[in-house]
Scaffold this motif. Structure first.
Motif, short mmCIF file in Angstrom:
data_model
loop_
_atom_site.label_atom_id
_atom_site.label_comp_id
_atom_site.label_asym_id
_atom_site.label_seq_id
_atom_site.Cartn_x
_atom_site.Cartn_y
_atom_site.Cartn_z
N ALA A 55 0.83 -1.20 0.00
CA ALA A 55 0.00 0.00 0.00
C ALA A 55 0.87 1.25 0.00
N VAL A 56 1.94 1.25 0.76
CA VAL A 56 2.83 2.42 0.81
C VAL A 56 3.50 2.64 -0.54
N GLN A 57 3.93 1.56 -1.19
CA GLN A 57 4.54 1.71 -2.51
C GLN A 57 3.52 2.25 -3.52
N GLY A 58 2.30 1.77 -3.44
CA GLY A 58 1.26 2.29 -4.32
C GLY A 58 0.96 3.75 -4.06
N LEU A 59 0.95 4.12 -2.78
CA LEU A 59 0.73 5.53 -2.43
C LEU A 59 1.87 6.41 -2.92
N ALA A 60 3.10 5.89 -2.88
CA ALA A 60 4.24 6.66 -3.40
C ALA A 60 4.09 6.87 -4.90
N LEU A 61 3.65 5.84 -5.61
CA LEU A 61 3.43 5.99 -7.05
C LEU A 61 2.32 7.01 -7.33
N THR A 62 1.27 6.95 -6.54
CA THR A 62 0.18 7.90 -6.71
C THR A 62 0.64 9.32 -6.44
N THR A 63 1.42 9.50 -5.39
CA THR A 63 1.93 10.82 -5.03
C THR A 63 2.86 11.36 -6.12
N SER A 64 3.69 10.50 -6.68
CA SER A 64 4.58 10.97 -7.75
C SER A 64 3.77 11.37 -8.98
N GLY A 65 2.67 10.69 -9.23
CA GLY A 65 1.80 11.09 -10.32
C GLY A 65 1.12 12.42 -10.05
N LEU A 66 0.84 12.69 -8.79
CA LEU A 66 0.22 13.96 -8.43
C LEU A 66 1.15 15.14 -8.65
N VAL A 67 2.46 14.90 -8.57
CA VAL A 67 3.42 15.98 -8.84
C VAL A 67 3.27 16.43 -10.29
N GLY A 68 3.17 15.48 -11.20
CA GLY A 68 2.94 15.83 -12.60
C GLY A 68 1.56 16.42 -12.81
N GLY A 69 0.58 15.93 -12.07
CA GLY A 69 -0.78 16.45 -12.18
C GLY A 69 -0.87 17.88 -11.68
N ALA A 70 -0.02 18.24 -10.75
CA ALA A 70 -0.03 19.61 -10.23
C ALA A 70 0.33 20.60 -11.34
N VAL A 71 1.21 20.20 -12.23
CA VAL A 71 1.59 21.07 -13.34
C VAL A 71 0.36 21.37 -14.20
N VAL A 72 -0.42 20.34 -14.48
CA VAL A 72 -1.62 20.52 -15.31
C VAL A 72 -2.67 21.34 -14.57
N LEU A 113 9.48 8.30 -4.54
CA LEU A 113 9.54 6.86 -4.79
C LEU A 113 10.56 6.18 -3.89
N LEU A 114 11.68 6.85 -3.63
CA LEU A 114 12.68 6.28 -2.72
C LEU A 114 12.14 6.16 -1.30
N VAL A 115 11.47 7.20 -0.83
CA VAL A 115 10.87 7.15 0.51
C VAL A 115 9.83 6.03 0.57
N GLY A 116 9.04 5.88 -0.48
CA GLY A 116 8.05 4.81 -0.52
C GLY A 116 8.69 3.43 -0.44
N LEU A 119 10.15 2.93 3.16
CA LEU A 119 9.07 2.67 4.12
C LEU A 119 8.48 1.28 3.92
N ALA A 120 8.32 0.86 2.68
CA ALA A 120 7.78 -0.48 2.42
C ALA A 120 8.72 -1.54 2.97
N ARG A 121 10.01 -1.32 2.84
CA ARG A 121 11.00 -2.27 3.38
C ARG A 121 10.95 -2.30 4.91
N LEU A 122 10.82 -1.13 5.52
CA LEU A 122 10.76 -1.07 6.98
C LEU A 122 9.47 -1.66 7.53
#
Length: 131
Positions: A55-72, A113-116, A119-122
């Motif tokens: 779930a954390v890795q998926g949330l990191a992917l979603t958050t990284s997508g939101l960075v690009g979405g913020a531009v739009v 993505l690195l933080v995600g 955190l997933a590993r921890l």
């Protein structure tokens, strides 16, 4: 901000629900049920710790997508920010500025993505027993 939060929340909710449902179908969760774990105890002690990593890795992917979405979103709603500055730099053909903003956005996405991943590993219960 509400536009990004609405899209991100829907995606994050689906990711967490899918991870929990997948872990709930495993033999591990079934063994916990047979051992007498029910309801909240089953969810908090057996299912949720195993579902947090994916779930954390998926949330990191979603958050990284939101960075690009913020531009739009900044361009659409004419909100001052990195997106609007990127749009102006492209319109003015300011290559160094475009490269700088793109590099900045890439670094932010990579850090998220690195933080995600960390955190997933921890949070991985199997990884905790190997240390």
């Amino acid at each position: 901000m509400l536009t990004l939060a609405g899209a991100g929340l829907a995606t994050a909710t689906r990711l967490v629900r899918t991870a929990v449902a997948e872990v709930d179908r495993t033999a591990y969760a079934e063994a916990a049920r047979l051992d007498g774990a029910r309801g909240t105890r089953l969810a908090l002690r057996h299912v949720l710790p195993n579902a947090l990593g994916p779930a954390v890795q998926g949330l990191a992917l979603t958050t990284s997508g939101l960075v690009g979405g913020a531009v739009v979103v900044e361009s659409v709603f004419d909100y001052p920010g990195v997106g609007r500055e990127l749009q102006r730099a492209v319109a003015a053909r300011d290559v160094p500025m475009v490269l700088g903003i793109a590099t900045e956005l890439a670094v932010v996405v990579l850090l998220v993505l690195l933080v995600g991943d960390v955190l997933a590993r921890l949070l991985d219960p199997v990884g905790r027993t190997r240390r």
